[in-house]
Design a protein around this motif. Sequence first.
Motif, short mmCIF file in Angstrom:
data_model
loop_
_atom_site.label_atom_id
_atom_site.label_comp_id
_atom_site.label_asym_id
_atom_site.label_seq_id
_atom_site.Cartn_x
_atom_site.Cartn_y
_atom_site.Cartn_z
N GLU A 156 88.70 70.48 1.97
CA GLU A 156 90.19 70.86 1.57
C GLU A 156 91.00 69.77 0.64
O GLU A 156 91.33 68.82 0.95
CB GLU A 156 91.42 71.05 2.80
CG GLU A 156 90.98 72.07 3.74
CD GLU A 156 91.23 72.03 5.11
OE1 GLU A 156 92.00 71.81 5.51
OE2 GLU A 156 90.81 72.59 6.01
N ARG A 195 96.00 75.96 -8.84
CA ARG A 195 94.84 74.62 -8.18
C ARG A 195 94.12 74.04 -9.74
O ARG A 195 93.76 74.42 -10.35
CB ARG A 195 93.59 75.78 -7.72
CG ARG A 195 92.69 74.01 -7.16
CD ARG A 195 90.69 75.17 -6.12
NE ARG A 195 89.86 74.64 -5.62
CZ ARG A 195 88.97 73.14 -6.46
NH1 ARG A 195 88.94 74.25 -7.58
NH2 ARG A 195 88.56 73.45 -5.49
N TYR A 245 95.49 72.02 -1.11
CA TYR A 245 95.75 73.05 -0.51
C TYR A 245 96.91 73.54 0.09
O TYR A 245 97.31 72.55 1.54
CB TYR A 245 94.24 72.64 -0.19
CG TYR A 245 93.81 74.15 1.43
CD1 TYR A 245 93.35 75.41 1.06
CD2 TYR A 245 94.07 74.28 2.77
CE1 TYR A 245 93.32 76.34 1.47
CE2 TYR A 245 93.23 74.79 3.35
CZ TYR A 245 92.95 76.36 2.84
OH TYR A 245 92.59 77.09 3.88
N SER A 246 96.50 74.71 0.98
CA SER A 246 97.56 75.07 1.80
C SER A 246 98.96 75.39 1.26
O SER A 246 99.99 75.26 1.95
CB SER A 246 97.07 75.12 2.96
OG SER A 246 98.37 74.31 3.34
N GLU A 247 99.05 73.93 0.75
CA GLU A 247 100.80 73.51 0.10
C GLU A 247 100.78 74.26 -1.75
O GLU A 247 101.59 75.22 -1.98
CB GLU A 247 100.68 72.41 0.06
CG GLU A 247 102.46 71.64 0.08
CD GLU A 247 102.99 70.55 0.12
OE1 GLU A 247 103.68 69.30 -0.66
OE2 GLU A 247 102.47 69.91 1.30
N GLY A 294 96.24 79.08 -2.18
CA GLY A 294 95.93 79.52 -0.84
C GLY A 294 94.85 79.91 -1.50
O GLY A 294 94.06 80.25 -2.56
N GLN A 321 93.85 82.25 -3.80
CA GLN A 321 94.50 83.49 -3.49
C GLN A 321 96.08 83.46 -3.39
O GLN A 321 96.24 84.68 -3.69
CB GLN A 321 94.65 83.79 -1.38
CG GLN A 321 93.06 83.63 -1.45
CD GLN A 321 92.37 85.22 -1.74
OE1 GLN A 321 92.85 86.27 -2.09
NE2 GLN A 321 91.15 85.42 -1.57
N TRP A 322 96.17 82.79 -4.23
CA TRP A 322 98.45 82.49 -4.61
C TRP A 322 98.03 80.98 -4.72
O TRP A 322 97.35 80.04 -4.92
CB TRP A 322 98.57 82.71 -3.53
CG TRP A 322 98.88 81.99 -2.57
CD1 TRP A 322 98.09 82.50 -1.28
CD2 TRP A 322 99.48 80.54 -1.60
NE1 TRP A 322 98.03 81.31 -0.40
CE2 TRP A 322 99.19 79.96 -0.85
CE3 TRP A 322 100.12 79.18 -3.09
CZ2 TRP A 322 100.02 78.96 0.07
CZ3 TRP A 322 100.28 78.36 -2.10
CH2 TRP A 322 100.25 77.61 -0.67
N ARG A 340 88.80 76.40 -1.55
CA ARG A 340 88.69 76.11 -0.72
C ARG A 340 86.73 75.30 -1.37
O ARG A 340 86.49 76.55 -2.16
CB ARG A 340 88.46 75.71 0.53
CG ARG A 340 89.68 75.65 1.34
CD ARG A 340 89.07 75.20 2.84
NE ARG A 340 88.94 77.27 3.03
CZ ARG A 340 88.10 77.86 4.55
NH1 ARG A 340 88.49 77.09 5.44
NH2 ARG A 340 87.84 78.73 4.45
#
Length: 251
Positions: free
Chosen positions: A204, A231, A183-185, A188, A227-228, A191
């Motif tokens: 996360e 995953r 997550y976040s890397e 985005g 969002q981007w 979760r």
Amino acid sequence: DGVTEVLAHRSDNLQDKFMEIPCSEDYDSHKRFEGCTPRKCGRGVTDAVIRREEAERIRRIAERGLSLGGSDGGASILDLHSGALSLGKHFVNVYRYFGDKIRDIFTEEDFALYRDVRQRIQQRIAQVFGISSSALYLTKPTFFSRMNSTAAKTTHDEYWHPHVDKVTYGSFDYTSLLYLSDYSEDFGGGRFMFMDADSNKTVEPRAGRVSFFTSGSENLHRVEKVQWGTRFAITISFTCDPEHGIGDPVL
């Protein structure tokens, strides 16, 4: 959305975090298997069962398999057990569709690692919920998922709706998710959220993290829209009913 609490931050390195919650009545409408059907319910998160390096190897299996197809929308799945692979707006059976060429994509080592990871997650679930690991059976669907921000093209792409696994898939008693990206890397949004009456509890994702929970309404959940980025995860599900058991995938 109301109040949101983080159950597991990406930066946490959790041995074993567990939250017990009262069981819902969902299990009463199915055949009970004493010593397995949940009497203790809850949810757990651990970063101590699967190593990051193993998660990266598993992710490469997912990437190779999913590169053969993929949904037109934002959510693609690959099920090594049934062979189901998203392709455009539909699904194909990779084993039938690609025949012997599948051996150029997956190796015996891939399937051995997959089996080993599945067994370790199964053992952790059994240990935490106080049941025998041998009372649990892998059930379907157990599958890889790849999610990105592409707009949904069919309802299969709409992964973000709140749902209860036991209601969606009657055989599920214990659900686990092994996250294969960060997550976040790597992405985005995306979760995982448990939706409780008083608040949302988020997990996360991080590569190698295992989230596991009893499959009834006590664990209503959803995944936020990505969002981007991309995953990757694998859903590994267990039942107490041997009639709904499935075997490990074989090449």
